[in-house]
Design an enzyme around this catalytic site. Structure first.
Site, PDB file in Angstrom:
ATOM      1  CG  ASP A 307      38.552  41.882  32.537  1.00  0.00           C
ATOM      2  OD1 ASP A 307      38.783  41.980  33.749  1.00  0.00           O
ATOM      3  OD2 ASP A 307      39.435  41.924  31.670  1.00  0.00           O
ATOM      4  CB  CYS A 308      32.276  40.582  30.600  1.00  0.00           C
ATOM      5  SG  CYS A 308      33.260  41.581  29.475  1.00  0.00           S
TER       6      CYS A 308
END
Lengths: 633, 633
Positions: A307-308
């Site tokens: 997600d990052c």
């Protein structure tokens, strides 16, 4: 008994109670009285003084405390029951008398008198034990390694059930249900609990698929109470739909419940949009195929599993969400990881399709092969798999990069998918992992960690080096490498990696690990961090499911397949074998594995008869148990 | 020096620093090291051991702690400076060297070396003192009562400035800016700071009015950063617009800045919708006139001043917001309180209108008189003013009610508005307040407190009896009674009520009051509560402004009027008089009040010359100071 009835006087009809089997010497319900002025839970005034205040809460902050005076002789013990309960009353019988403000205790009194007896409590605990014995008994192992036994037989499976119940909603580190259930989180968690609660897994699959968009994309999160997708985060995380294929495949393999594929499931929960679940899976596959970038790799969207890693979000504004900010057109940045995931999902899809579409199932394999070729061409960096291409078309996770030259995710996913097995690139990638990423505390996510913020990479570079996605041991990814090593037949490496992050094994270094020695944590600080080896964010992590899959299915090698139970261990030379019990489609398998040579070639006997290959054929209906003997040589 | 640079490495360009004038013996920046394992701020490990760990934060939770070793002989003292600062660097010079991750300290170093010198700090404190001396010097009093002096001269005025800066955004009890600024909160807060920062008050008025709706209604809250109305709460609190009239009138009286009425101000911040502020006020008045209920009283909407009296929200669902749930048609429930407020606002509006609309200004007075008549008919209960009518048309705050027979708000507001002055109902209502609501710890909001939840009344009945809106001393309302008593000439009662909740006076009973003895709290537990007399929610409350108005303008009697400064004290017989200094429209007034008789008839001399009435005429331009002598008899 202390009753906690906040808001019961108005719109709530539930209350909590806290009782004790012993005569109490005192009690407290007003928190400030209990803690003392400016007091804290580290040293409550009442505990220090040894004298309760008998305070009655009437607003402000409550607490529940019973004081009991016990004198014990040396060696003496005494049993005391504390009972913490929750009760709902029907609205029309909330109060007793009806026109009073006093809680109606009609329903709770029998519970209290019952459960303050030792016999009742013993019986209740026995029932609870039986419940867990049943769940945990679906897969039990007696191996030469106590940490493997402890985690497989109890704690890892238990944690898988917790992630099923809680997803990421509550822990020491996260709280509240605002975030909802992650689409990919839940799909992966399912891999760890499907054999224990298959009927609940089925429900979870339908819930998940119901939040899928008609494009094949998925809401990134959904709320369990409403079962609706979370609009705040939305969709566009391009890996999400492919996990649905993996979890449905795992479910069908475990249960043989092919009918789930015909289950009519809506898109976006819209009445009238129902289609067979199988159609959802097809759209998942097509979602990727319709979103291909310049190198032929899948476009990454907002993020893939990580997600990052935000390649379409160039954020220079403090406080801006990296996940929901998209200011690039999204037609350039590609993910090698999704490429690998697509190959894996495509092969699983072909397995499901064979029974439904016959020879057309080959199409999924052909698409998987095409993607495999693309990954080997555009995704190979020379020594390992690249991670992605950014919005400028520059590689991420490459020798060419200044930092973040190698990432763990594509090495794990591509090798798990079988990419590079034939030409040796798989082993080469795993060797690079061993050389650059593996540490005594597990395998870090990337190397070197980002020392400063990269506008083109997003949140991943916002963490201090060695923490979280920026080069910690992000534990979720480690079992992918274990599985990859097992698939490549490298048993020593697979088990070695397994034990490096095994919480039970890490108990020996608790002063470094600083986390519960029975539960996986999301992250262990990486080598670039000053607190290298310190774990954080325990309990609610996909690490639980994937480590369970790695040890039970790929190292111990017992896994559900469409046509039977597979027993194909990949054990280190030092292991003489193991015993295991597995309940699979209602049948108990007693499995004995014995090493006679140094390798992991399987010779199988089922009920004493030799069977070719590694798969125990499905027994005749009504069979209660099956004996399986495997000799490794 | 400890630098705190969370997120500075990525998108932020600000950091904090914490320095000390003494050579440090050690430091800590990792919170867990400072507190110790499972430690708390009640007993940090480092403090207990007397030895810092010199821990360097690198993620997880930070702290800033300097250890200094000081040995003091008996009677010896030592001065040590601690400097806590905030610094922003330009984005292009965040780091030094530019390609490093080290904070550029170019701008902060001179500050550090400067402010770690005693002389600089002394000078800075002197400047700060001068700033506050100027603000607080706008109104100073030397009276026979030390609590009056202490609160008027320092703490009450200071709290008014805090409510200006913070509204309700931060305190020990509330936090965060999510709530925004209340429309009516801010309009009332302004009454307490307009004489100190009139230019900021002007800005606040324009901000507030810009969030007004074109209907004349108002967003209940707005965000100070965006200056936009808060859609989550929306509008429909039918008292809101009328407060705008009161605060604009107070501003014009204080400053003589009639031009503000011509200021073009948008509705809902929409470009193109700008109208003169005066038009906004007219729409505020008309908003009430267009929303009249069956008895001719104003419809209450979601709530009037009392956010918790929700007559159009029949809520039986736990967790549902009482403020935003409206499930009644809203055409029946009426507010006597808004009736009183309308009369007060109508009279103020007439004052402003006289200069703009000439004889048409009488229309506002006529509407006020009509409403006054309605309140006296439909709003009078026999001994006091009713509070409201509910959705069934039944009275709220009436002898007819089982609980909540009398409420404080309409008694205060109606009498302040002059309703019932002529026929004695005003005094009757105040006598009822004294008889049923007044306690030694202040005047409770209602009596008897609601012992159970009333679906037709809403949140007010959700609190335990004696707390918050359910019958606590909700301090905001007490000064309305003080003002009402002063207006009725009952000086002893006015000052008595003033001193009952005066924080300085309550210092003598700190073990009961349990709150800072220099700041008003929102609420003091009422007689129905077990903790009767205990204050909560200090600092951020409209109590600050209204108490300041009550004591300075109505008891001491010095207040701004459109045509000059009014001096009309209403003092108890025991007071021999007082001295006061007031800066009004740039002129310093030195006021001396001397009692010669028992009453409060004013004989005024200005610069030694007798002046009829109570208003000091505006002096000639260029006048620096004016001497006013008042004799009471």
């Amino acid at each position: 008994t202390i009753y906690h009835k906040t808001e019961y006087r108005e719109r709530r009809n539930h209350f909590a109670y806290f009782a004790c089997s012993e005569t109490v010497a005192g009690f407290d319900t007003q928190r400030e009285d209990f803690l003392g002025p400016y007091g804290s839970f580290a040293a409550p005034q009442v505990v220090k003084a040894g004298q309760a205040h008998n305070s009655v809460a009437h607003g402000w902050q409550p607490i529940g405390s019973h004081q009991i005076k016990v004198t014990l002789l040396p060696g003496e013990s005494k049993r005391i029951l504390f009972l913490l309960g929750y009760q709902e009353n029907a609205v029309e019988e909330k109060f007793d008398p009806a026109d009073s403000q006093t809680i109606n205790k009609k329903h709770v009194r029998p519970i209290l008198s019952d459960y303050l007896q030792f016999a009742t409590v013993d019986r209740a605990f026995a029932e609870l034990n039986a419940y867990w014995d049943d769940l945990l008994g679906r897969y039990a192992v007696q191996s030469p390694d106590e940490h493997t036994n402890r985690m497989v037989n109890i704690w890892n499976a238990y944690q898988c059930m917790i992630t099923f119940n809680m997803s990421r909603s509550a822990s020491y580190y996260e709280s509240g249900i605002g975030r909802g259930m992650g689409f990919r989180d839940s799909a992966q968690d399912l891999l760890g609990f499907v054999h224990m609660v298959p009927e609940r897994a089925r429900e979870r699959i339908i819930d998940l698929a119901s939040t899928q968009l008609s494009s094949g994309g998925a809401y990134h999160q959904y709320q369990t109470l409403t079962k609706r997708g979370n609009n705040d985060v939305g969709s566009g995380f391009n890996d999400d739909p492919l996990w649905l294929v993996l979890c449905v495949s795992a479910y069908v393999k475990e249960t043989g419940d092919w009918e789930i594929l015909d289950e009519r499931v809506p898109y976006e929960n819209m009445v009238g949009s129902e289609m067979p679940l199988y159609e959802h899976l097809q759209r998942s596959i097509n979602y990727t195929l319709k979103r291909i970038g310049p190198h032929g790799l899948p476009l990454i969207g907002r993020a893939d599993w990580n997600d990052c890693l935000n390649l379409n979000c160039f954020s220079d504004t403090p406080g801006q969400s990296f996940q929901t900010t998209t200011n690039k057109d999204g037609i350039t940045a590609e993910s090698v990881f999704i490429g690998g995931l697509f190959v894996l999902a495509g092969k699983e899809m072909a397995g499901l399709a064979a029974r439904r579409e016959g020879s057309k199932a080959q199409n999924y394999l052909r698409e998987a092969e095409r993607m495999e070729k693309t990954v080997l061409e555009a995704g190979w960096d020379g020594q390992w798999f690249r991670r992605a291409y950014d919005d400028l078309g520059q590689p991420v996770g490459s020798q060419e990069c200044q930092e973040g030259k190698i990432f763990i995710e594509p090495q794990g996913m591509c090798v798990m998918a079988g990419i590079g097995h034939a030409d040796g690139k798989a082993k080469q990638a795993l060797d690079a992992v061993a050389q650059y990423l593996a540490t005594e505390h597990g395998i870090v996510l990337l190397e070197p960690a980002f020392s400063h913020y990269y506008l083109n990479l997003g949140e991943i570079s916002s963490y201090p080096p060695g923490y979280k996605e920026n080069g910690s041991v992000f534990c979720h990814t480690n079992p992918w490498i274990m599985i990859a090593e097992a698939k490549e037949g490298r048993a020593e490496k697979a088990l070695d990696y397994y034990l490096r992050i095994n919480p039970s094994a890490r108990e020996a270094i608790s002063e470094v690990h600083r986390c519960e020695p029975y539960v996986y944590a999301q992250t262990i600080a990486g080598k670039a961090a000053p607190s290298f080896g310190e774990a954080k964010n325990s309990w609610l992590t996909g690490t639980a499911a994937w480590n369970y899959v790695a040890i039970t299915q790929w190292i111990l090698g017992i896994r559900a397949e469409l046509n039977g139970l597979c027993v194909e261990p990949v054990l280190p030379e030092s292991w003489s074998g193991f015993q295991a019990q597995r309940v699979f489609r209602g049948v108990r398998y007693d499995i004995s594995v014995t090493r006679q040579g140094k390798g992991n070639s399987v010779a199988m006997r089922v009920e004493g008869k030799a069977v070719a290959g590694c798969i125990v054929p499905l027994p005749a209906a009504g069979t209660k148990s099956v004996r399986v003997d495997v000799v490794l040589s």
